[in-house]
Scaffold this motif. Structure first.
Motif, PDB file in Angstrom:
ATOM      1  N   LEU A  77      51.745  30.455 -12.049  1.00 28.77           N
ATOM      2  CA  LEU A  77      50.156  30.256 -12.077  1.00 28.77           C
ATOM      3  C   LEU A  77      49.262  31.431 -11.924  1.00 28.77           C
ATOM      4  CD1 LEU A  77      50.140  26.838 -10.042  1.00 28.77           C
ATOM      5  CD2 LEU A  77      50.001  26.963 -12.607  1.00 28.77           C
ATOM      6  N   LYS A  78      48.576  31.508 -12.882  1.00 28.91           N
ATOM      7  CA  LYS A  78      47.409  32.713 -12.629  1.00 28.91           C
ATOM      8  C   LYS A  78      45.941  32.161 -13.219  1.00 28.91           C
ATOM      9  CE  LYS A  78      46.249  37.647 -13.704  1.00 28.91           C
ATOM     10  NZ  LYS A  78      46.646  38.609 -14.349  1.00 28.91           N
ATOM     11  N   PRO A  79      44.986  31.897 -12.605  1.00 26.57           N
ATOM     12  CA  PRO A  79      43.725  31.687 -13.083  1.00 26.57           C
ATOM     13  C   PRO A  79      42.843  32.945 -13.577  1.00 26.57           C
ATOM     14  CG  PRO A  79      43.401  32.037 -10.575  1.00 26.57           C
ATOM     15  CD  PRO A  79      44.878  32.224 -10.987  1.00 26.57           C
ATOM     16  N   HIS A  80      42.135  32.639 -14.461  1.00 27.69           N
ATOM     17  CA  HIS A  80      41.154  33.748 -14.975  1.00 27.69           C
ATOM     18  C   HIS A  80      40.093  34.240 -14.194  1.00 27.69           C
ATOM     19  CE1 HIS A  80      42.496  32.854 -19.507  1.00 27.69           C
ATOM     20  NE2 HIS A  80      43.679  33.274 -18.640  1.00 27.69           N
ATOM     21  N   THR A  81      39.669  33.374 -13.168  1.00 25.19           N
ATOM     22  CA  THR A  81      38.451  33.773 -12.568  1.00 25.19           C
ATOM     23  C   THR A  81      38.613  32.927 -11.304  1.00 25.19           C
ATOM     24  OG1 THR A  81      36.183  33.800 -12.348  1.00 25.19           O
ATOM     25  CG2 THR A  81      36.858  31.929 -13.464  1.00 25.19           C
ATOM     26  N   GLY A  82      37.791  33.128 -10.216  1.00 27.58           N
ATOM     27  CA  GLY A  82      37.711  32.332  -8.967  1.00 27.58           C
ATOM     28  C   GLY A  82      36.709  31.335  -9.355  1.00 27.58           C
ATOM     29  N   GLY A  83      36.803  30.581  -8.153  1.00 24.60           N
ATOM     30  CA  GLY A  83      35.776  29.404  -8.148  1.00 24.60           C
ATOM     31  C   GLY A  83      36.282  28.289  -9.148  1.00 24.60           C
ATOM     32  N   LEU A  84      37.482  28.017  -9.486  1.00 24.32           N
ATOM     33  CA  LEU A  84      37.912  26.925 -10.288  1.00 24.32           C
ATOM     34  C   LEU A  84      38.735  25.813  -9.375  1.00 24.32           C
ATOM     35  CD1 LEU A  84      39.604  28.941 -13.393  1.00 24.32           C
ATOM     36  CD2 LEU A  84      37.095  28.011 -12.913  1.00 24.32           C
ATOM     37  N   ASP A  85      38.652  24.580  -9.981  1.00 24.54           N
ATOM     38  CA  ASP A  85      39.328  23.479  -9.193  1.00 24.54           C
ATOM     39  C   ASP A  85      39.768  22.508 -10.248  1.00 24.54           C
ATOM     40  OD1 ASP A  85      40.224  21.548  -7.604  1.00 24.54           O
ATOM     41  OD2 ASP A  85      38.412  21.709  -6.169  1.00 24.54           O
ATOM     42  N   TYR A 102      55.349  15.568  -9.805  1.00 22.27           N
ATOM     43  CA  TYR A 102      54.503  16.486  -8.953  1.00 22.27           C
ATOM     44  C   TYR A 102      53.209  16.223  -9.305  1.00 22.27           C
ATOM     45  CZ  TYR A 102      59.099  18.450  -7.607  1.00 22.27           C
ATOM     46  OH  TYR A 102      60.462  18.425  -7.149  1.00 22.27           O
ATOM     47  N   TYR A 103      52.133  15.988  -8.626  1.00 24.77           N
ATOM     48  CA  TYR A 103      50.942  15.909  -8.814  1.00 24.77           C
ATOM     49  C   TYR A 103      50.363  16.840  -7.739  1.00 24.77           C
ATOM     50  CZ  TYR A 103      46.172  14.196  -9.957  1.00 24.77           C
ATOM     51  OH  TYR A 103      44.802  14.052 -10.239  1.00 24.77           O
ATOM     52  N   LEU A 104      49.520  18.096  -8.261  1.00 25.53           N
ATOM     53  CA  LEU A 104      48.977  19.081  -7.272  1.00 25.53           C
ATOM     54  C   LEU A 104      47.450  19.486  -7.437  1.00 25.53           C
ATOM     55  CD1 LEU A 104      52.280  20.252  -8.562  1.00 25.53           C
ATOM     56  CD2 LEU A 104      51.892  21.559  -6.383  1.00 25.53           C
ATOM     57  N   ARG A 105      46.833  19.943  -6.515  1.00 20.20           N
ATOM     58  CA  ARG A 105      45.651  20.395  -6.816  1.00 20.20           C
ATOM     59  C   ARG A 105      45.669  21.978  -6.962  1.00 20.20           C
ATOM     60  NH1 ARG A 105      40.768  20.335  -2.379  1.00 20.20           N
ATOM     61  NH2 ARG A 105      39.076  21.278  -3.812  1.00 20.20           N
ATOM     62  N   LEU A 106      44.770  22.648  -7.777  1.00 22.88           N
ATOM     63  CA  LEU A 106      44.965  24.073  -8.005  1.00 22.88           C
ATOM     64  C   LEU A 106      43.536  24.476  -7.679  1.00 22.88           C
ATOM     65  CD1 LEU A 106      47.005  24.335 -11.320  1.00 22.88           C
ATOM     66  CD2 LEU A 106      47.873  24.127  -8.937  1.00 22.88           C
ATOM     67  N   VAL A 107      43.369  25.476  -6.929  1.00 25.18           N
ATOM     68  CA  VAL A 107      42.108  25.878  -6.619  1.00 25.18           C
ATOM     69  C   VAL A 107      42.160  27.427  -6.350  1.00 25.18           C
ATOM     70  CG1 VAL A 107      40.393  26.312  -4.661  1.00 25.18           C
ATOM     71  CG2 VAL A 107      41.410  24.146  -4.924  1.00 25.18           C
ATOM     72  N   SER A 108      41.346  28.314  -7.288  1.00 25.82           N
ATOM     73  CA  SER A 108      41.098  29.505  -7.391  1.00 25.82           C
ATOM     74  C   SER A 108      40.234  30.291  -6.605  1.00 25.82           C
ATOM     75  CB  SER A 108      41.008  30.015  -8.864  1.00 25.82           C
ATOM     76  OG  SER A 108      39.569  29.607  -9.174  1.00 25.82           O
ATOM     77  N   ARG A 109      40.443  31.393  -5.872  1.00 27.97           N
ATOM     78  CA  ARG A 109      39.678  32.060  -5.121  1.00 27.97           C
ATOM     79  C   ARG A 109      39.743  33.540  -5.606  1.00 27.97           C
ATOM     80  NH1 ARG A 109      38.067  27.894  -4.140  1.00 27.97           N
ATOM     81  NH2 ARG A 109      37.877  26.948  -2.023  1.00 27.97           N
ATOM     82  N   ASP A 110      38.726  34.583  -5.231  1.00 25.72           N
ATOM     83  CA  ASP A 110      38.769  35.956  -5.459  1.00 25.72           C
ATOM     84  C   ASP A 110      39.527  36.491  -4.978  1.00 25.72           C
ATOM     85  OD1 ASP A 110      36.517  35.249  -7.348  1.00 25.72           O
ATOM     86  OD2 ASP A 110      35.028  35.904  -5.716  1.00 25.72           O
ATOM     87  N   GLU A 111      40.223  36.501  -3.718  1.00 23.20           N
ATOM     88  CA  GLU A 111      41.076  37.140  -2.978  1.00 23.20           C
ATOM     89  C   GLU A 111      42.102  36.426  -2.393  1.00 23.20           C
ATOM     90  OE1 GLU A 111      39.002  39.720  -0.355  1.00 23.20           O
ATOM     91  OE2 GLU A 111      37.770  40.722  -1.780  1.00 23.20           O
ATOM     92  N   GLU A 112      42.007  35.217  -1.759  1.00 25.20           N
ATOM     93  CA  GLU A 112      42.721  34.359  -1.035  1.00 25.20           C
ATOM     94  C   GLU A 112      43.763  33.639  -2.379  1.00 25.20           C
ATOM     95  OE1 GLU A 112      40.375  32.679   2.927  1.00 25.20           O
ATOM     96  OE2 GLU A 112      39.950  32.153   0.770  1.00 25.20           O
TER      97      GLU A 112
END
Length: 394
Positions: A199-207, A219-229
């Motif tokens: 997995l890799k997001p294009h930007t942070g702040g995604l959910d 499998y059912y998962l939640r994906l959250v993107s952060r700028d650094e974490e």
């Protein structure tokens, strides 16, 4: 309606400079000789700013009241001077009545059962699933205990490791396929190959969420993107596999126990009516009472040693039997026996034997002799000395 008003005002603003330029210049006059524009305080009748000549206010009120189906647009002639500008109607815009209605206006309220279903799903998503540290930096979630959350970062890749031996039955489905990159992978070969989701997001702040289907589970998962974490590796612990391993361990224990019990089972002693087949005349000598047999007997085929109960909590001794066919130390043989409770069963007869336990200075032994030598054996070796537990002769 708003679009129509904006079109009228924009067009008027566009043609206003041209009309003003034409009104301010007389025929045959060079551009440099044009009269100056009137100041905002001195609006002349018939000018572009005269509302009596160009009733824009009236047109605006008509549009707001819905009396005009299309806006009026002034048409400016190339030879226009002080003559009024002729107004023409622009092509009619799409009517607001033809626009599709909003969703809020058409969606019916949820029923009680639907509201309950939504509440149950929301409660399941809100379960705080506590991860555990795994091998090689993995973050391990217990499968089925809640909604796992995977934190990702635009400048890093995160991987989701499934169970070895699982196979994907379809492409993983992600809620936001535009701003997330998803790539399946495989680690290992054969039946132990492990599926991996990268997995890799294009930007942070995604959910968003992710669904993965395999031949064993979903499998059912939640994906959250952060700028650094971010979380580098996510794995799962499977409770059903733990149960299977525990049941397999219990089955092995039961099988081993049954094998021990089967090894201890012997055919019952055949006792004749006159007990003539049982022989009890054995002599036992030793210093350790817990190692000395309480009774020794044979039935003409096997020898039975009834041991004290204290021996059940100690190491079992070795049984050495004197072979009358051999001489010297070669005549001593270690003989196997079976255990049933506190009964030792030896599948042979012997004239002389010994129970040995320990070694060196802590060695102990108990001597067992048959009072009447067996007539089928040669008795020439029965008087040979027995080797004690510490290697000496007796």
């Amino acid at each position: 309606m708003v679009k129509q008003i904006v079109a009228v005002v924009g067009l008027v603003i566009f043609v206003s400079p041209a009309i003003a330029q034409q009104q301010g210049a007389s025929p045959g006059t060079a551009p440099s000789a044009m009269t100056a524009k009137p100041s905002p305080a001195a609006v002349q009748p018939g000018s572009i700013l005269d509302t009596n000549t160009y009733p824009l206010q009236n047109a605006l009120q008509s549009l707001q009241a819905g009396q005009a189906s299309s806006p009026v647009v002034p048409s400016v002639s190339a030879a226009a001077s002080s003559q009024p500008v002729v107004l023409h109607r622009a092509p009619a815009l799409a009517s607001a009545a033809k626009m599709p209605p909003t969703l809020d206006a058409t969606v019916e309220p949820l029923s009680d059962s639907a509201k309950k279903a939504v509440a149950i799903s929301d409660a399941q998503r809100r379960i705080d699933t506590m991860p555990e540290p795994g091998k090689d930096g993995r973050v391990t979630y217990t499968f089925g205990a809640g909604l796992p959350t995977v934190i990702c970062s635009p400048l890093h890749v995160s991987i989701i490791e499934l169970q070895p031996g699982e196979t994907l039955t379809g492409a993983p489905a992600i809620g936001d396929s535009t701003r997330w990159e998803l790539l399946p992978g495989l680690s290992g070969e054969g039946k132990s190959a492990q599926p991996i989701i990268i997995l890799k997001p294009h930007t942070g702040g995604l959910d968003t969420n992710l669904v993965i289907t395999t031949n064993k589970r979903v499998y059912y998962l939640r994906l959250v993107s952060r700028d650094e974490e971010y979380i580098a590796r996510v794995a799962f612990a499977y409770q059903e596999d733990e149960d299977l391993r525990w049941r397999a361990f219990q089955a092995e224990q039961e099988q081993a126990k049954q094998q021990r019990e089967d090894a201890q089972v012997v055919a019952p002693v055949t006792v004749k009516d006159d007990y003539s087949n049982l022989y009890f005349n054995y002599q036992v000598k030793g210093k350790n009472p817990s190692l000395m047999p309480v009774r020794v007997m044979d039935d003409g085929d096997k020898t039975y040693l009834t041991m004290p109960d204290a021996l059940l909590h100690l190491d079992l001794p070795a049984l050495v039997v004197m072979n009358p066919r051999l001489k010297g130390e070669k005549a001593q043989e270690i003989v196997n026996y079976r255990v049933k409770g506190n009964l030792f069963i030896v599948d042979r007869l012997f004239d002389r034997g010994a129970l040995l336990i320990g070694n060196g200075k802590t060695a102990e032994s108990v001597d067992i002799r048959r009072h009447d030598p067996l007539i089928t054996f040669k008795t020439s070796a029965t008087n040979a000395p027995m080797v004690s537990a510490n290697g000496g002769s007796k």
